[in-house]
Design a protein around this motif. Structure first.
Motif: not given
Length: 396
Positions: A63-67, A114-117, A123-126
């Motif tokens: 959940n830190k997510d990709l930057p 994890i699929f939604n992640k 969506k955020n174009k990480a």
């Protein structure tokens, strides 16, 4: 007239079939028969031999997510702590473990999370703001303003090409995971479209596979094979070139060109060479490409060099003393004594046990590795759970 029309229709079908080809396997890295055997194992067996007993996915890390980007590596890549967005590697590692946990535990709730992640990152174009340094073109595949790494002999110069490479390793690892674990999940879900569009943004950044070499996913062959696999295009000829290149770079004495000669890091680089070599073995098996006459014989010799040098570092010294891009070892290697701690390029430690169960190294590994091995939970190169799959099958 009807016969003529039928002939035209048949010809059209034949011509349309020339542009696409049935995928040779569900994953280009795992033969279908291997994956099918694994799927038939009991959930309990898979959980045990994939090291997931009492395991809980590290959702807090994921959940830190990709930057947005990775920026700031130097040429030596010894400044991790100062690299913007480098926590992406931790996120990716935790994500691969979670995916492989779901593969064996069949937890639908976590699978959805994890699929939604993936969708959120898409969506955020990480990572799309990482500087592009490669392009998928045979001519000038490295962009000009990314040239000049190692302009400082000590490797302390900024090297955007390293940022670009790490970004692509993470993205393609996620791509491999998606193809194997999610491509047939809720197939009518619109999130698939966003995820695939995100992946495609990076395809033009992948260097073409021209000359074989060790490292960078076998000279970029792995991602290029995957691009063709994703597009349902023929890629058997590319696999043949990959196998031919690997055969030349695994030498008759079992040493691995530009790997076994790396001074005090020779054992580590020999290990990473084996990691790619066994991946190539399985890619060939999946594509039903015949191996060169002495390929497996040389590969086994390479395995024995690793085994002997792990027990006695001096055994690798005849090659290590060449000091290719490295420092002198003087008979001592910088290599962990704990095989369970190896993750990077680790699946070969289990593939060898499945393919060559009676070999002395396979027996050694089985006795000196446990179900806590990091190489079972995930691979920082390919992402997919090859270590898990092959270990579960090797321990039937």
């Amino acid at each position: 007239m009807i016969k003529k029309l039928l002939g035209i229709v048949v010809l059209g079908l034949l011509l349309s079939g020339n542009s696409t080809a049935k995928q040779l396997s569900k994953s280009p890295f795992i033969p279908d028969d291997v994956y099918d055997q694994f799927s038939q194992l009991s959930k309990e067996h898979k959980i045990k031999f994939c090291g997931f007993k009492n395991y809980k996915p590290r959702i807090n890390i994921i959940n830190k997510d990709l930057p947005p980007r990775i920026y700031g590596y130097n040429s030596r890549m010894d400044n991790d702590k100062n690299v913007e967005g480098i926590y992406a590697r931790d996120v990716f590692r935790a994500y691969t473990h979670a995916v492989n946990f779901v593969m064996v535990n069949e937890d639908d709730e976590i699978k959805e999370v994890i699929f939604n992640k993936l969708y959120v990152w898409a969506k955020n174009k990480a990572l799309t703001k990482t500087k592009q340094c490669y392009r998928n073109s045979a001519k000038s595949s490295i962009l000009k303003d990314c040239e000049g790494e190692w302009s400082d002999p000590e490797g302390q110069d900024l090297a955007p090409i390293k940022d670009a490479t790490v970004t692509l390793e993470i993205i393609m690892g996620l791509n491999y995971i998606y193809n194997l674990n999610f491509s047939d999940y809720k197939v009518n879900d619109s999130r698939h479209k966003n995820i695939n569009a995100w992946f495609k943004l990076f395809y033009k950044r992948i260097k073409p596979a021209n000359k074989f070499y060790w490292g960078n996913s076998a000279g970029w062959y792995f991602p290029n094979i995957t691009l063709r696999h994703n597009s349902n295009k023929k890629y058997k000829s590319l696999v043949k070139k990959l196998v031919k290149g690997a055969d030349k770079w695994i030498l008759e004495d079992g040493s691995i060109r530009d790997r076994t000669t790396r001074g005090d890091r020779a054992l580590w680089y020999h290990h990473t060479g084996l990691g790619e070599a066994f991946m190539i073995l399985e890619i060939a098996n999946a594509a039903k490409v015949k191996l060169p006459k002495n390929f497996e014989k040389k590969l086994i010799k390479a395995v024995e060099i690793f085994h002997d040098a792990f027990l006695d570092n001096s055994k690798i010294e005849p090659w290590a003393k060449e000091q290719h891009n490295s420092q002198a070892s003087n008979g001592v290697q910088k290599f962990t004594l704990n095989l369970d701690s190896i993750s990077f390029n680790g699946p070969w430690l289990h593939v060898v046990q499945y393919r060559y169960p009676e070999h002395r190294t396979s027996k050694f590994l089985k006795n000196h590795m446990s179900n806590r091995a990091q190489s079972l939970k995930g691979d920082e190169v390919a992402g997919i759970g090859m270590g898990c799959i092959y270990n579960a099958l090797a321990n039937q």
